[in-house]
Design an enzyme around this catalytic site. Structure first.
Site, PDB file in Angstrom:
ATOM      1  N   LYS A   1       0.822  -1.217   0.000  1.00 24.72           N
ATOM      2  CA  LYS A   1       0.000   0.000   0.000  1.00 24.72           C
ATOM      3  C   LYS A   1       0.858   1.270   0.000  1.00 24.72           C
ATOM      4  O   LYS A   1       0.457   2.299  -0.533  1.00 24.72           O
ATOM      5  CB  LYS A   1      -0.956   0.001   1.186  1.00 24.72           C
ATOM      6  CG  LYS A   1      -2.079  -1.005   1.010  1.00 24.72           C
ATOM      7  CD  LYS A   1      -3.130  -0.887   2.086  1.00 24.72           C
ATOM      8  CE  LYS A   1      -4.392  -1.633   1.723  1.00 24.72           C
ATOM      9  NZ  LYS A   1      -4.224  -3.116   1.739  1.00 24.72           N
ATOM     10  N   GLU A  34     -10.871   6.456   2.721  1.00 26.98           N
ATOM     11  CA  GLU A  34     -11.745   5.560   3.468  1.00 26.98           C
ATOM     12  C   GLU A  34     -10.971   4.271   3.697  1.00 26.98           C
ATOM     13  O   GLU A  34     -10.055   3.937   2.944  1.00 26.98           O
ATOM     14  CB  GLU A  34     -13.040   5.294   2.700  1.00 26.98           C
ATOM     15  CG  GLU A  34     -13.033   4.086   1.790  1.00 26.98           C
ATOM     16  CD  GLU A  34     -12.068   4.193   0.623  1.00 26.98           C
ATOM     17  OE1 GLU A  34     -11.763   5.316   0.205  1.00 26.98           O
ATOM     18  OE2 GLU A  34     -11.637   3.138   0.133  1.00 26.98           O
ATOM     19  N   SER A  37       2.172  -9.721  -0.602  1.00 22.99           N
ATOM     20  CA  SER A  37       1.761  -8.311  -0.600  1.00 22.99           C
ATOM     21  C   SER A  37       1.955  -7.632   0.749  1.00 22.99           C
ATOM     22  O   SER A  37       2.138  -6.422   0.811  1.00 22.99           O
ATOM     23  CB  SER A  37       0.310  -8.181  -1.050  1.00 22.99           C
ATOM     24  OG  SER A  37      -0.535  -9.021  -0.283  1.00 22.99           O
TER      25      SER A  37
HETATM   26  C1  LIG Z   1      -5.010  -4.137   1.159  1.00 26.63           C
HETATM   27  C2  LIG Z   1      -4.270  -5.368   0.959  1.00 26.63           C
HETATM   28  C3  LIG Z   1      -4.533  -6.228  -0.138  1.00 26.63           C
HETATM   29  C4  LIG Z   1      -5.661  -6.022  -1.110  1.00 26.63           C
HETATM   30  O1  LIG Z   1      -5.527  -4.927  -1.957  1.00 26.63           O
HETATM   31  P1  LIG Z   1      -5.184  -5.027  -3.507  1.00 26.63           P
HETATM   32  O2  LIG Z   1      -5.544  -3.672  -3.989  1.00 26.63           O
HETATM   33  O3  LIG Z   1      -6.019  -6.108  -4.113  1.00 26.63           O
HETATM   34  O4  LIG Z   1      -3.744  -5.323  -3.620  1.00 26.63           O
HETATM   35  C5  LIG Z   1      -3.717  -7.337  -0.307  1.00 26.63           C
HETATM   36  N1  LIG Z   1      -2.729  -7.629   0.556  1.00 26.63           N
HETATM   37  C6  LIG Z   1      -2.456  -6.849   1.630  1.00 26.63           C
HETATM   38  C7  LIG Z   1      -1.353  -7.235   2.538  1.00 26.63           C
HETATM   39  C8  LIG Z   1      -3.230  -5.704   1.871  1.00 26.63           C
HETATM   40  O5  LIG Z   1      -2.955  -4.948   2.940  1.00 26.63           O
END
Ligand SMILES: *Cc1c(COP(=O)(O)O)cnc(C)c1O
Length: 411
Positions: free
Chosen positions: A87, A109, A378
């Protein structure tokens, strides 16, 4: 036929109240200028290197590769970013655009609170005022994140309208924006929403794929055969996939929340299930989980970040084109993936990211040893401590999970 800007096949667009037109035009203009200006990307890269540990490494999961006995598994480490997930790539990029526009306030949000914390962090770094809208139910569920947002200087508004969750928070944030466009930027958290957000957020996240393509060629000696990413709104997936879109031999796999199983209806699989229907909501057109009357359905996932009714219009289009395959991983499969990664590699994955891991672990044994899999991690899983502890604390669940984990390795 020429596509209108902001459309990806039939998806995307900009369905906004007339009053927001001027501020969207301003955003589109600053974004397009930045894209053509190499000094903008240079400034962005320097910021991400010095503030968010980029480039994040690609790690070879050697123990798991051996255990699963198929393709070599590599992991792109977005968990090592500042604030613990990809993010940061998006919010820091938007922060630089806000500076260019001369605005001094950001709003956002947030559901689970991760995007709220990332935005409040960006605001603190750049010296912007910051207001975060959050459903009252989510405020109660996410106390630690609310605490940190406030410590970082943000005002957290608890939204008591409607279902008191994410979609009500989105409505309130748009209302705020309409009243304060002159000095305020709305910081969208994923590759959804009205144009230019899907394209712009994907551009910032493309830093993942650009790095990963070079890294995997160097460390694995070839491009990956398959690439996996979890899909909430779709930003981390777009980020990693963008590095390989032009490489037709690289198979791209997006993994959605299968929740309690697609057949139960308790899931958030807009693309992997047959339940996604074309609709317009929250300013854009995509496949939403809705019933025959167009009412948005309740979604379910063990991972709050994947628990969303819409999905990136760009991914919906890539699915139609056959370029990306979509799968879903269930809550139990996800917990098993957490167990495997923690025990074998010493890495604690976010529950969202563990959807990508689960699908990769399912497929790895079916591939040969000279094939290469790349999985986007992620985010890190520290935030999920209570959810994971609850799952493993329940005897019945623990048995399911451990059976599933053994199943991945075929024993
Ligand atoms: C917010 C989040 C996601 C989902 O968001 P995408 O926009 O689909 O990438 C995925 N993994 C983590 C660790 C998150 O914090």
């Amino acid at each position: 036929m020429n596509q209108k800007p902001g459309y990806f096949g039939p998806y995307g667009g900009q369905f906004i109240p007339e009053i927001l037109k001027a501020t969207f035009d301003e955003l589109v203009a600053v974004y397009q200028t930045a894209r053509q200006d190499p000094s903008f990307w240079a400034e962005y890269l320097e910021l991400m290197q010095n503030y968010s540990c980029r480039p994040t490494p690609v790690t070879f999961a050697g123990n798991l590769t051996q255990k699963l006995g198929g393709a070599r598994i590599y992991i792109k480490r977005e968990d090592l970013n500042h604030t613990g997930a990809h993010k940061a790539n998006n919010v820091m990029g938007q922060g630089l655009l806000v500076k260019r526009m001369g605005k001094r306030r950001v709003i956002a949000e947030t559901g689970a609170g991760q995007h709220g914390v990332a935005t409040a962090t960006m605001a603190a770094k750049f010296g912007f005022a910051c207001t975060i809208y959050m459903g009252a139910v989510d405020v109660a569920r996410q106390r630690p994140n609310v605490f940190w947002m406030e410590k970082l200087g943000a005002t957290v508004v608890s939204v008591t309208q409607g279902s008191q969750t994410l979609k009500d928070a989105i409505n309130e944030a748009f209302r705020d924006w309409a009243g304060n466009m002159d000095d305020t930027h709305y910081c969208m958290g994923t590759a959804c929403g009205p144009h230019p957000f899907p394209e712009m957020v994907s551009w910032f996240q493309s830093i993942i794929g650009t790095e990963a393509r070079v890294q995997i060629e160097k460390t694995a000696g070839k491009l990956p055969d398959r690439v996996f990413a979890c899909v909430g709104g779709g930003s981390n997936a777009m980020g990693l996939f963008s590095g390989f879109l032009a490489d037709k031999a690289v198979e791209l796999v997006g993994v959605e929340a299968g929740g309690k199983g697609l057949e139960t209806g308790h899931h958030a699989a807009r693309l992997a299930s047959k339940d996604g229907r074309l609709g317009i909501a929250q300013g854009y057109k995509t496949l939403f989980l809705q019933d025959e009357d167009g009412q948005m359905k309740e979604t379910h996932s063990v991972a709050a970040g994947l628990d969303y009714v819409g999905v990136s219009p760009i991914l919906a289009h890539l699915k139609d084109q056959g370029r990306v395959r979509f799968e879903a991983a269930t809550d139990v499969e996800v917990m098993a993936a957490v167990e495997l990664l923690v025990r074998n590699e010493g890495i604690i994955p976010a529950l969202e990211s563990s959807h990508a891991l689960a699908q990769a672990f399912k497929e790895a044994p079916t591939l040969s040893k000279d094939q290469v899999i790349l999985v986007n991690l992620s985010g890190r899983g520290d935030k999920d401590i209570f959810t994971i502890a609850d799952a493993f604390g329940d005897q019945k669940w623990r048995k399911f999970i451990q059976e599933k984990a053994r199943g991945y390795a075929g024993n």
